[in-house]
Design a protein around this motif. Structure first.
Motif, PDB file in Angstrom:
ATOM      1  N   PRO A 135       0.826  -1.210   0.000  1.00 20.50           N
ATOM      2  CA  PRO A 135       0.000   0.000   0.000  1.00 20.50           C
ATOM      3  C   PRO A 135       0.863   1.264   0.000  1.00 20.50           C
ATOM      4  O   PRO A 135       1.883   1.335   0.694  1.00 20.50           O
ATOM      5  N   TYR A 152      -1.168  -4.677  -3.633  1.00 15.63           N
ATOM      6  CA  TYR A 152      -1.920  -4.023  -2.557  1.00 15.63           C
ATOM      7  C   TYR A 152      -1.854  -2.503  -2.683  1.00 15.63           C
ATOM      8  O   TYR A 152      -2.534  -1.781  -1.959  1.00 15.63           O
ATOM      9  N   GLY A 153      -1.014  -2.037  -3.590  1.00  8.27           N
ATOM     10  CA  GLY A 153      -0.881  -0.606  -3.839  1.00  8.27           C
ATOM     11  C   GLY A 153      -1.542  -0.228  -5.155  1.00  8.27           C
ATOM     12  O   GLY A 153      -2.665  -0.639  -5.431  1.00  8.27           O
ATOM     13  N   GLU A 154      -0.804   0.502  -6.000  1.00  6.25           N
ATOM     14  CA  GLU A 154      -1.363   1.003  -7.249  1.00  6.25           C
ATOM     15  C   GLU A 154      -0.621   0.418  -8.449  1.00  6.25           C
ATOM     16  O   GLU A 154       0.579   0.139  -8.387  1.00  6.25           O
ATOM     17  N   GLU A 175      -5.136  -0.688  -4.320  1.00  4.31           N
ATOM     18  CA  GLU A 175      -5.707   0.597  -3.914  1.00  4.31           C
ATOM     19  C   GLU A 175      -6.287   1.297  -5.144  1.00  4.31           C
ATOM     20  O   GLU A 175      -7.311   1.975  -5.054  1.00  4.31           O
ATOM     21  N   ARG A 176      -5.611   1.120  -6.283  1.00  2.92           N
ATOM     22  CA  ARG A 176      -6.060   1.751  -7.529  1.00  2.92           C
ATOM     23  C   ARG A 176      -5.403   1.056  -8.721  1.00  2.92           C
ATOM     24  O   ARG A 176      -4.246   0.637  -8.647  1.00  2.92           O
ATOM     25  N   LYS A 185     -11.051   1.704  -8.763  1.00  9.98           N
ATOM     26  CA  LYS A 185     -10.748   1.881  -7.350  1.00  9.98           C
ATOM     27  C   LYS A 185     -11.790   1.108  -6.551  1.00  9.98           C
ATOM     28  O   LYS A 185     -12.993   1.234  -6.815  1.00  9.98           O
ATOM     29  N   LYS A 189     -12.679   0.271   1.672  1.00  4.87           N
ATOM     30  CA  LYS A 189     -11.302   0.082   2.090  1.00  4.87           C
ATOM     31  C   LYS A 189     -11.050  -1.393   2.345  1.00  4.87           C
ATOM     32  O   LYS A 189     -11.790  -2.058   3.048  1.00  4.87           O
ATOM     33  N   GLN A 190      -9.952  -1.919   1.776  1.00  2.02           N
ATOM     34  CA  GLN A 190      -9.676  -3.337   1.890  1.00  2.02           C
ATOM     35  C   GLN A 190      -8.696  -3.608   3.013  1.00  2.02           C
ATOM     36  O   GLN A 190      -7.906  -2.764   3.394  1.00  2.02           O
ATOM     37  N   LYS A 192      -5.520  -4.696   4.773  1.00  2.00           N
ATOM     38  CA  LYS A 192      -4.139  -4.677   4.324  1.00  2.00           C
ATOM     39  C   LYS A 192      -3.377  -5.899   4.835  1.00  2.00           C
ATOM     40  O   LYS A 192      -2.302  -5.798   5.369  1.00  2.00           O
TER      41      LYS A 192
END
Length: 224
Positions: A135, A152-154, A175-176, A185, A189-190, A192
C-alpha cells in the motif's frame, strides 16, 4: 521411525509431506533445518508449495511458509493442493503468462523485490515483477504488468491511452488500477493483510469501457 518432513518436487513447485505424530513446534524446527541445509540447492526459484500428509490450520500454514522464507531464498508464489485441478490451472496460467510475455516482448523486463515505503517502479516495457506492491507504492508500465506476488498498492498499465493492456497478480487487492484512460478503485477500504493462506490470481483488463477484474485462467489469458 517415520521421517518428520519429506520434500518432493512437482511441476512448478515443491510438496512437503509432514509427519502426523510429531508436535507442530518440532515439525516447524525440522522444516527450517531442511530448507536451511538445502538453501544453495533450491536457490532463489519462484515456486508453489503444497502441504500434504497432515491437516494444518491457516495459522500453521502461515508459520510453515514463514519458516521456509526465513531459511531459504525461495520466493513462494502460492500455496496449492496438488489434487485440486483449479489450483493446478492457476499455476499453469501464470507459467503460460510468463512464456507469452517473453515471446511477445523482446524488451520485456523482470524485477525482483518488493515495492514499499511509497516506492515507484516505472518502465516503458511490459514487466514481470517477482514480489509485492505494498500500500502506498506503485508500479507503472506503458504496456502490461504481471506481478508474481500481491498487488496491494497502485498499478498503471497501458500508457498513452493503450486499452489492450492488462494487470495480473497472484493476489489482487489494489488501492487503484489504471489501464489506458480507464480507472478502477475499490468501493470500500480493503484489509491490508499482506499474506493469505489461499490466493486467487486475477487479471484486470478493459471491457465495455470499464476495468474488469476476473479470475486468471489459461483460456482468458489466450484472448490477450
Amino acid at each position: 521411525m517415520k521421517e518428520a518432513v519429506i520434500i518432493k518436487s512437482f511441476p512448478n513447485g515443491i510438496a512437503l509431506r509432514l509427519n502426523t505424530d510429531l508436535p507442530f513446534e518440532k515439525l516447524l524446527d525440522e522444516i527450517g533445518f531442511k530448507f536451511s541445509e538445502a538453501r544453495n540447492f533450491f536457490g532463489s526459484a519462484a515456486l508453489a508449495v503444497s502441504i500434504e500428509g497432515r491437516e494444518v490450520t491457516d495459522t500453521e500454514e502461515i508459520r510453515i511458509l514463514e519458516a521456509i522464507r526465513e531459511n531459504s531464498d525461495l520466493h513462494i508464489i502460492c500455496l496449492v493442493k496438488r489434487e485440486d485441478e483449479t489450483d493446478r490451472n492457476y499455476v499453469k496460467a501464470i507459467e503460460s503468462m510468463e512464456k507469452k510475455q517473453l515471446a511477445e516482448e523482446e524488451n520485456g523486463q523482470f524485477f525482483r523485490g518488493n515495492l514499499k515505503n511509497r516506492d515507484v517502479l516505472e518502465t516503458d516495457n511490459s514487466i514481470i515483477m517477482l514480489g509485492d506492491v505494498y500500500p502506498g507504492s506503485a508500479i507503472i508500465s506503458a504496456k502490461n504488468i504481471i506481478i508474481l506476488g500481491g498487488l496491494y498498492g497502485e498499478a498503471y498499465a497501458g500508457g498513452n491511452g493503450r486499452m489492450g493492456a492488462f494487470v495480473a497478480a497472484l493476489e489482487m487487492k489494489p488501492e487503484r488500477i489504471k489501464i489506458g484512460d480507464f480507472k478502477y478503485k475499490p468501493d470500500s477500504k480493503q484489509t491490508k493483510r499482506i499474506f493469505q493462506p489461499k490466493v486467487l490470481p486475477k487479471i484486470a483488463y478493459v471491457k465495455n469501457d470499464r476495468i474488469i477484474l476476473d479470475t486468471l485462467t489459461k483460456d482468458l489469458l489466450s484472448t490477450f
